[in-house]
Design an enzyme around this catalytic site. Sequence first.
Site, PDB file in Angstrom:
ATOM      1  N   SER A  93       0.846  -1.195   0.000  1.00 10.16           N
ATOM      2  CA  SER A  93       0.000   0.000   0.000  1.00 10.16           C
ATOM      3  C   SER A  93       0.877   1.239   0.000  1.00 10.16           C
ATOM      4  O   SER A  93       1.975   1.242   0.568  1.00 10.16           O
ATOM      5  CB  SER A  93      -0.881   0.009   1.251  1.00 10.16           C
ATOM      6  OG  SER A  93      -1.480   1.279   1.438  1.00 10.16           O
ATOM      7  N   TYR A 120      -0.877  -0.090  10.372  1.00 13.18           N
ATOM      8  CA  TYR A 120      -1.047  -0.575   9.004  1.00 13.18           C
ATOM      9  C   TYR A 120       0.109  -0.099   8.126  1.00 13.18           C
ATOM     10  O   TYR A 120       0.703  -0.882   7.380  1.00 13.18           O
ATOM     11  CB  TYR A 120      -2.380  -0.078   8.446  1.00 13.18           C
ATOM     12  CG  TYR A 120      -2.626  -0.478   7.011  1.00 13.18           C
ATOM     13  CD1 TYR A 120      -2.973  -1.790   6.684  1.00 13.18           C
ATOM     14  CD2 TYR A 120      -2.527   0.454   5.976  1.00 13.18           C
ATOM     15  CE1 TYR A 120      -3.205  -2.166   5.366  1.00 13.18           C
ATOM     16  CE2 TYR A 120      -2.759   0.089   4.662  1.00 13.18           C
ATOM     17  CZ  TYR A 120      -3.091  -1.223   4.355  1.00 13.18           C
ATOM     18  OH  TYR A 120      -3.315  -1.588   3.051  1.00 13.18           O
TER      19      TYR A 120
END
Length: 241
Positions: A145, A158
């Site tokens: 990501s 995350y």
Amino acid sequence: MSDQSLEERLAVVTGASRGVGYHAALGLAQAGAHVIAVARTQGGLEELDDEIKQAGGSATLVPLDLRDFDALDRLGGSIHERWGKLDIVLGNAGMLGTPTPLPHMTPKAFDDVMAVNVTANFRLIRSLDPLLRLSDAGRALFVTSGASRSTRPFVGPYAASKAALEAMVISYARENEKTAMKINLVDPGTLRTKMRAQYAPGEDPETVTPPEAIVPTLVDLLSPSCEETGRIFSFPDQAWM
């Protein structure tokens, strides 16, 4: 670009019950691969299996929580026993965690994000590496990501987990530069997934690219014709980083 034919290839896809993993598994099956679909949600896997069969493909369903690391170890043994090798791994499953300021996150929530996004992929590599080495063109691809580089607020664990995943996977690729294996990461950008809705709950989903849009790219990156290794492919930019 590849001809997108994966006839007689065997592929493991994690997080296959919805979103990117669901559509990727379907796309790989349509390209000719037999898909070993791994996910926690039995119902989603059964829907996937029905759709793959309707498309003329085949799948094996593995209901599994990626935090069950012993089960990941057994997965490699089961694949070896039944098929004797593996050609493709798509490490797609991921966990955002509840967006919150870092001091407010519970240790368990932090550990869960790391377990799914980092440790499970390590255990997957550890379990499946011997099988990939038996393929004439083993391909492994892990979903990362832009959060790993943009370090947005409220998703610290995350972001950290994806940065760790990138470092781990690229190191693994470097270790295998003299083998037939090609190991990469893909950054899908913003897609219409449950995780995106969790991160941006007020966003109109119809303004976001659907997850099936990335499937041809994933199939290409997992095809024998992909010769890149140890790199990150940006889907929004359609370019290697």
